[in-house]
Scaffold this active site. Structure first.
Site, mmCIF file in Angstrom:
data_model
loop_
_atom_site.group_PDB
_atom_site.id
_atom_site.type_symbol
_atom_site.label_atom_id
_atom_site.label_comp_id
_atom_site.label_asym_id
_atom_site.label_seq_id
_atom_site.Cartn_x
_atom_site.Cartn_y
_atom_site.Cartn_z
ATOM 1 N N ASP A 105 0.857 -1.183 0.000
ATOM 2 C CA ASP A 105 0.000 0.000 0.000
ATOM 3 C C ASP A 105 0.891 1.229 0.000
ATOM 4 O O ASP A 105 1.929 1.250 0.672
ATOM 5 C CB ASP A 105 -0.911 0.015 1.230
ATOM 6 C CG ASP A 105 -2.038 -1.011 1.147
ATOM 7 O OD1 ASP A 105 -2.381 -1.432 0.028
ATOM 8 O OD2 ASP A 105 -2.576 -1.377 2.205
ATOM 9 N N ASP A 153 -6.930 -1.598 -4.399
ATOM 10 C CA ASP A 153 -7.923 -1.193 -3.400
ATOM 11 C C ASP A 153 -8.875 -0.145 -3.971
ATOM 12 O O ASP A 153 -10.093 -0.206 -3.752
ATOM 13 C CB ASP A 153 -7.233 -0.618 -2.160
ATOM 14 C CG ASP A 153 -6.349 -1.620 -1.449
ATOM 15 O OD1 ASP A 153 -6.577 -2.837 -1.577
ATOM 16 O OD2 ASP A 153 -5.411 -1.177 -0.754
#
Length: 177
Positions: free
Chosen positions: A122, A140
């Site tokens: 991330d 995401d």
């Protein structure tokens, strides 16, 4: 069960593009931009690249699962991907196929991270006025935006295209008056 080949083709295309964009962005952030060495870099006001190795699932939930979490989360994700592929193949609606394809591509991208690195990469960190969103990635974003679009589509269709049962109920109610 009727297969809709146009839907399947679009869903697979959308899944592939989402997966490719996700994996290319993660490769770039790790090996070209070298974000793990930098930690966090301001890109513009309200947006940083911040390195986070996510061992949990969405929004950090179930982060305490340890090394078993990698296998459990990957298995659950792949089961969901299988169900999404069936939905894609069966839907006559190209919008649904494209959105489900984006979810599929994002899920597979995150599974590959778990298997390759032991955690999901991330790095996108949005923030403003003291508010900070979770650090996320392209997969995401594709998953969340597609789920929101599916919910909005469902709400719109329920409101503007009632099923036959709802239509009969409305007609009966009007006739009873």
């Amino acid at each position: 069960m009727r297969l809709h080949y146009r839907s399947l083709a679009l869903g697979l295309f959308t899944a592939s593009v989402t997966f490719l964009l996700d994996q290319l962005s993660k490769h770039w952030i790790l090996f070209d931009f070298k974000l793990p060495e930098k930690g966090s870099v301001a890109i513009c006001p309200g947006l940083n690249f911040t390195m986070v190795w996510n061992h949990a699932i969405t929004f950090g939930m179930f982060g305490g699962a340890g090394s078993a979490g990698r296998v459990i989360f990957s298995t659950v994700s792949l089961a969901i991907v299988s169900a999404l592929m069936v939905w894609i193949a069966r839907t006559p609606r190209l919008l649904i196929a494209g959105l489900a394809g984006a979810i599929t591509g994002g899920a597979v991208g995150n599974v590959l991270d778990r298997l390759r690195y032991g955690a999901v990469v991330d790095f996108i960190h949005a923030h403003a006025f003291g508010w900070s969103w979770y650090v996320f990635n392209v997969a995401d974003a594709a998953i969340v935006c597609s789920v929101i679009a599916l919910i909005l589509d469902s709400l719109y269709r329920e409101r503007h295209h009632p099923t036959g049962d709802e239509t009969r109920t409305v007609e009966r109610s009007a006739g009873d008056r």
